[in-house]
Design a protein around this motif. Structure first.
Motif, PDB file in Angstrom:
ATOM      1  N   ALA A 145      66.537  -9.517  53.205  1.00  0.00           N
ATOM      2  CA  ALA A 145      67.525  -9.576  54.291  1.00  0.00           C
ATOM      3  C   ALA A 145      68.808 -10.239  53.794  1.00  0.00           C
ATOM      4  O   ALA A 145      69.362 -11.131  54.433  1.00  0.00           O
ATOM      5  CB  ALA A 145      66.956 -10.308  55.505  1.00  0.00           C
ATOM      6  N   ALA A 146      69.279  -9.784  52.646  1.00  0.00           N
ATOM      7  CA  ALA A 146      70.366 -10.470  51.951  1.00  0.00           C
ATOM      8  C   ALA A 146      71.711 -10.342  52.644  1.00  0.00           C
ATOM      9  O   ALA A 146      72.650 -11.059  52.289  1.00  0.00           O
ATOM     10  CB  ALA A 146      70.473  -9.958  50.517  1.00  0.00           C
ATOM     11  N   SER A 170      68.879  -2.873  54.204  1.00  0.00           N
ATOM     12  CA  SER A 170      68.390  -1.666  54.875  1.00  0.00           C
ATOM     13  C   SER A 170      69.444  -0.590  55.060  1.00  0.00           C
ATOM     14  O   SER A 170      69.117   0.517  55.507  1.00  0.00           O
ATOM     15  CB  SER A 170      67.806  -2.033  56.247  1.00  0.00           C
ATOM     16  N   THR A 171      70.718  -0.877  54.733  1.00  0.00           N
ATOM     17  CA  THR A 171      71.778   0.122  54.908  1.00  0.00           C
ATOM     18  C   THR A 171      72.800   0.005  53.780  1.00  0.00           C
ATOM     19  O   THR A 171      72.922  -1.061  53.154  1.00  0.00           O
ATOM     20  CB  THR A 171      72.524  -0.060  56.249  1.00  0.00           C
ATOM     21  N   PRO A 172      73.567   1.058  53.533  1.00  0.00           N
ATOM     22  CA  PRO A 172      74.633   0.978  52.518  1.00  0.00           C
ATOM     23  C   PRO A 172      75.664  -0.108  52.827  1.00  0.00           C
ATOM     24  O   PRO A 172      76.165  -0.772  51.920  1.00  0.00           O
ATOM     25  CB  PRO A 172      75.252   2.377  52.554  1.00  0.00           C
ATOM     26  N   GLU A 173      76.005  -0.276  54.118  1.00  0.00           N
ATOM     27  CA  GLU A 173      76.960  -1.320  54.491  1.00  0.00           C
ATOM     28  C   GLU A 173      76.438  -2.686  54.078  1.00  0.00           C
ATOM     29  O   GLU A 173      77.162  -3.522  53.511  1.00  0.00           O
ATOM     30  CB  GLU A 173      77.217  -1.295  56.002  1.00  0.00           C
ATOM     31  N   LYS A 174      75.148  -2.930  54.353  1.00  0.00           N
ATOM     32  CA  LYS A 174      74.571  -4.223  53.998  1.00  0.00           C
ATOM     33  C   LYS A 174      74.479  -4.388  52.488  1.00  0.00           C
ATOM     34  O   LYS A 174      74.607  -5.510  51.968  1.00  0.00           O
ATOM     35  CB  LYS A 174      73.200  -4.371  54.654  1.00  0.00           C
ATOM     36  N   ALA A 175      74.278  -3.290  51.773  1.00  0.00           N
ATOM     37  CA  ALA A 175      74.252  -3.366  50.315  1.00  0.00           C
ATOM     38  C   ALA A 175      75.590  -3.854  49.776  1.00  0.00           C
ATOM     39  O   ALA A 175      75.645  -4.686  48.859  1.00  0.00           O
ATOM     40  CB  ALA A 175      73.907  -2.004  49.729  1.00  0.00           C
ATOM     41  N   ALA A 191      64.000   2.845  51.427  1.00  0.00           N
ATOM     42  CA  ALA A 191      63.854   4.024  50.564  1.00  0.00           C
ATOM     43  C   ALA A 191      62.814   3.824  49.476  1.00  0.00           C
ATOM     44  O   ALA A 191      62.637   4.695  48.622  1.00  0.00           O
ATOM     45  CB  ALA A 191      65.201   4.357  49.931  1.00  0.00           C
ATOM     46  N   GLU A 192      62.115   2.710  49.498  1.00  0.00           N
ATOM     47  CA  GLU A 192      61.149   2.383  48.446  1.00  0.00           C
ATOM     48  C   GLU A 192      59.723   2.395  48.984  1.00  0.00           C
ATOM     49  O   GLU A 192      59.403   1.694  49.937  1.00  0.00           O
ATOM     50  CB  GLU A 192      61.446   0.996  47.856  1.00  0.00           C
ATOM     51  N   ASP A 193      58.873   3.198  48.358  1.00  0.00           N
ATOM     52  CA  ASP A 193      57.449   3.157  48.689  1.00  0.00           C
ATOM     53  C   ASP A 193      56.753   1.986  48.003  1.00  0.00           C
ATOM     54  O   ASP A 193      55.725   1.495  48.480  1.00  0.00           O
ATOM     55  CB  ASP A 193      56.761   4.466  48.259  1.00  0.00           C
ATOM     56  N   ASP A 194      57.302   1.535  46.885  1.00  0.00           N
ATOM     57  CA  ASP A 194      56.724   0.430  46.126  1.00  0.00           C
ATOM     58  C   ASP A 194      57.822  -0.590  45.862  1.00  0.00           C
ATOM     59  O   ASP A 194      58.462  -0.591  44.811  1.00  0.00           O
ATOM     60  CB  ASP A 194      56.128   0.941  44.809  1.00  0.00           C
ATOM     61  N   LEU A 195      58.048  -1.467  46.848  1.00  0.00           N
ATOM     62  CA  LEU A 195      59.133  -2.427  46.746  1.00  0.00           C
ATOM     63  C   LEU A 195      58.907  -3.396  45.589  1.00  0.00           C
ATOM     64  O   LEU A 195      59.823  -3.681  44.807  1.00  0.00           O
ATOM     65  CB  LEU A 195      59.286  -3.190  48.066  1.00  0.00           C
TER      66      LEU A 195
END
Length: 323
Positions: A145-146, A170-175, A191-195
């Motif tokens: 939750a960066a 969780s979103t491009p904006e947050k990235a 987007a990750e099945d294996d975080l």
């Protein structure tokens, strides 16, 4: 005064705008005109009944404003002083009586909104990187939750200590927000099945020295699986719900791991400790080394919307209510 009141535990719809008698400053208290109140996940835990509360009550633990009057025996404050607090129930209101021992002075150059945004979340980030796991230069650090209020501050502080931060969002904006705060790598966890695998791939398979996890149930397993040998999982929140019981043997299998569940209030247990840590955070804000993002402001009467957006992870940075 106008305030938000809760008469029964439940969802955001139990946050009811109302009119209440003005509070009075009792012995050892300050009566403060609230300029901004912080919205935090602890407010939602209390509202839902996860943390049982005596009903009815006015929610909100955090705010900033100007002193209107002093209760008997108060020293060190004067009418007109700007103060902030983060452990005083009743802050979703126009007025609140704050224990003087729980109030800190707000320095010139730090406005009310930033004073709120920097206090609870800033002191949380401060103790996490300085006390719970003292981040070292060269450490690989995972921050979930960066783009949230604490997450952005954690990322800045860990980076300033020489760590390489791997952020999850969780979103491009947050990235973009996480990168702006100094994150070296950003993972869209949706987007990750294996975080954990994605985190380990960024560390050459070694894992991170520490995982700072405020999400809880949905990220806990990945956090544990992302740690290096003798790494530490710092669980400091449960935005997605509480974590089920954990078999301690799992820590052994993972590589003599450490698991801790700290809280701010044990790190500011005395007025002296509170003011020292708050002063350190405000100094970092004032000199520009710590940027506090105020992401969302809501009128007091829209507290329900603020809680709904926080739950739905539609917010970034600090969330405020303004009377």
């Amino acid at each position: 005064m106008r305030a938000i009141q809760i008469t029964e535990a439940g969802g955001p719809d139990v946050l009811t705008p109302t009119e209440l008698d003005d509070p009075v400053a009792g012995p050892g208290e300050l009566l403060v005109e609230v300029a901004a109140a912080g919205v935090n996940f602890i407010d939602t835990y209390q509202r839902e009944g996860v943390y049982p509360m005596a009903l009815p009550y006015v929610p909100g633990m955090e705010g900033a404003g100007r002193v209107r009057s002093l209760g008997e025996g108060v020293e060190g404050f004067a009418v007109g002083d700007r103060v902030a607090w983060c452990e005083q129930l009743g802050s979703y209101a126009e007025l609140v009586a704050v224990e003087a021992a729980k109030a800190v002075p707000v320095p010139d150059g730090v406005d009310d909104d930033v004073a709120v945004g920097a206090l609870l979340q800033g002191m949380t980030a401060h103790f996490l990187v300085n006390d719970t796991y003292p981040v070292q230069p060269g450490d690989d650090v995972l921050v979930h939750a960066a783009a949230g209020g604490v997450g952005l501050l954690l990322t800045q502080l860990a980076t300033a200590r020489g760590a390489r931060v791997i952020a999850t969002v969780s979103t491009p904006e947050k990235a973009e927000l996480a990168r702006g705060a100094g994150a070296a790598d950003v993972i869209d966890y949706t987007a990750e099945d294996d975080l954990a695998g994605a985190v380990r791939a960024l560390t050459g398979g070694t894992g991170v020295a520490v995982a700072y996890d405020s999400v809880g149930r949905t990220t806990f397993d990945a956090s544990l699986d992302s740690l290096r040998v003798r790494g530490m999982l710092v669980l400091f929140g449960a935005a997605s719900g509480p974590v089920p019981p954990v078999d301690p043997q799992r820590l052994n299998r993972g590589g003599s791991l450490y698991l801790t569940r700290p809280t701010l209030f044990h790190h500011v247990a005395t007025p002296e400790a509170l003011r020292t840590r708050a002063a350190a955070v405000y100094h970092a804000v004032a000199d520009g080394s710590l940027d506090v993002r105020i992401g969302h402001r809501y009128p007091l009467a829209e507290a329900r919307s603020a809680h709904e957006d926080l739950h739905a992870r539609r917010t970034t940075g600090k969330v405020l209510l303004q009377p």
